[in-house]
Write an enzyme that holds these catalytic residues in place. Structure first.
Site, PDB file in Angstrom:
ATOM      1  N   HIS A   1      21.849   2.967  11.056  1.00  0.00           N
ATOM      2  CA  HIS A   1      21.933   3.883  12.409  1.00  0.00           C
ATOM      3  C   HIS A   1      20.741   4.551  12.626  1.00  0.00           C
ATOM      4  CE1 HIS A   1      26.159   2.462  12.922  1.00  0.00           C
ATOM      5  NE2 HIS A   1      26.642   2.990  11.849  1.00  0.00           N
TER       6      HIS A   1
ATOM      7  N   ASP B   1      28.087  -4.760   7.910  1.00  0.00           N
ATOM      8  CA  ASP B   1      28.798  -3.715   7.884  1.00  0.00           C
ATOM      9  C   ASP B   1      29.481  -3.555   9.190  1.00  0.00           C
ATOM     10  OD1 ASP B   1      28.412  -0.415   7.085  1.00  0.00           O
ATOM     11  OD2 ASP B   1      28.924  -0.758   9.303  1.00  0.00           O
TER      12      ASP B   1
ATOM     13  N   HIS C   1      30.130  -1.501  11.518  1.00  0.00           N
ATOM     14  CA  HIS C   1      29.468  -0.779  12.793  1.00  0.00           C
ATOM     15  C   HIS C   1      28.006  -1.794  13.031  1.00  0.00           C
ATOM     16  CE1 HIS C   1      32.131   2.080  10.842  1.00  0.00           C
ATOM     17  NE2 HIS C   1      32.251   2.371  12.017  1.00  0.00           N
TER      18      HIS C   1
ATOM     19  N   ASP D   1      32.927  -1.597   5.083  1.00  0.00           N
ATOM     20  CA  ASP D   1      34.004  -1.017   5.787  1.00  0.00           C
ATOM     21  C   ASP D   1      34.800  -2.019   6.883  1.00  0.00           C
ATOM     22  OD1 ASP D   1      31.597  -1.165   7.229  1.00  0.00           O
ATOM     23  OD2 ASP D   1      31.298   0.915   7.770  1.00  0.00           O
TER      24      ASP D   1
HETATM   25 ZN    ZN Z   1      29.725   1.186   8.675  1.00  0.00          ZN
END
Ligand code: ZN
Length: 343
Positions: A124, A160, A162, A247
């Site tokens: 991120h 991931d 996200h 995740d």
């Molecule tokens: Zn994540």
């Protein structure tokens, strides 16, 4: 097969804040899982060295580096989710350094593959912004290092749950880096729509596979075999980096996917397949998210086993009909850049 595991006690000294899900015990769980699977003795345990400012500044601004550096010795709350404790800057330099060192060693021929159990995570973090538990973008720094060493095609696969907004933004206009991300959508951080495909010279080299919640091993395996594998093979990278967030696991407390360790093994197989061409099997895996300890232990061990060439490839998935309408959309959008007709 020479496979390294990067870990360091300093990674456990990064304090993301009280009660934070991104906690030191995650790394202990990974080590426990690898040990319990009988794999630790087959790995080369390597101690990383910190990334240099020159390496960090290939993807981050001077201002960003100074801002994170200024947190050393203090507790600094950058935003609601992203904190740095007194040792976090040092840990972040080491996390970026581990992935970069792994790239050096696979390019030098000292290693075939590596698993970097690092904290803080990275995907991120943008050029000028810490975000979503991430201070420096470890995988982006490692990819830029590969380019600086003369590579012309580096693939980053980000599984991931996200979207890796930071990695995408850093290489959005760069045709030398293929960024492929599968992620729950709409979800944090809000980016990663199918029509975000890169810009300028980089058009087509950002591949987003936004997914509804609730998908499991069968859907993920089919997606990776029918979309990620052909794109990756067509790009024919000289190095494959994996942003490995665990995740999407069904037990993860932060997200809504339903994968198990078998699914992650299947995704690792696809990444190894992409690396079979010009990359000569070179794959460097870096930990991103994943917040259930047992899920991390089992899933990281499953991926490490595949890196070692152990265990048998996962069986082809059941049909996963939930994926049909998504694949139609993906082929329509991504078919402008990649040959997905034969999938
Ligand atoms: Zn994540």
């Amino acid at each position: 097969m020479r496979v390294a595991l990067y870990d360091d006690s300093l990674f456990r000294q990064h304090d993301a804040g009280p009660g934070h899900p991104e906690r030191p015990a995650r790394l202990d769980a990974i080590r426990r899982g690898i040990r319990a699977a009988g794999l630790e003795g087959k790995l080369l345990l390597l101690t990383p060295r910190p990334a240099t400012p020159q390496q960090i500044l290939r993807v981050h601004t001077e201002q960003h580096l100074s801002r994170v550096a200024a947190s050393a010795g203090h507790t600094r709350r950058f935003d609601l989710d992203t904190w740095a404790g007194p040792r976090s800057y040092a840990a972040a330099l080491l996390a970026a350094g581990a992935v970069t060192d792994a790239v050096d060693r696979v390019l030098n021929g000292e290693l075939d593959r590596a698993f970097c159990a690092v904290r803080p995570p990275g995907h991120h973090a943008e050029a000028d912004r810490v975000m979503g538990f991430c201070l420096f973008n470890n995988v982006a720094i490692a990819a830029a290092h590969g380019l600086a060493r003369g590579l012309s095609r580096v693939a980053i696969v980000d599984w991931d749950v996200h979207h890796g907004n930071g990695t995408q933004a850093i290489f959005y206009e760069d045709a030398r880096v293929l960024y492929v991300s599968s992620h729950e959508y709409p979800f944090y951080p809000g980016t990663g729509a199918l029509d975000e495909t890169g810009a300028g010279a980089g058009k087509g080299f950002t591949v987003n596979l936004p997914l509804p919640a609730g998908l499991g091993d069968a859907e993920y395996a089919r997606l990776y075999r029918e979309v990620v594998a052909p794109i990756g093979r067509a790009f024919d990278p000289e190095l494959v980096l994996v942003s490995a967030g665990f995740d999407p696991h069904r037990d993860d407390p932060l997200a809504g996917m339903r994968m198990t360790e078998h699914g992650f093994a299947a995704l690792a197989d696809v990444c190894l397949g992409i690396a079979r061409g010009a990359a000569g099997g070179r794959v460097v895996v870096a930990l991103e998210g994943g917040y259930d300890e047992e899920a991390l232990a089992m899933s990281a061990a499953a991926v490490v086993a595949r890196l070692l060439g152990e265990g048998k490839p996962e069986a082809p998935p059941e049909r996963a009909p939930r994926l049909d309408p998504l694949l139609t959309d993906y082929r329509r959008e991504l078919g402008r850049f990649w040959d997905l007709a034969s999938c």
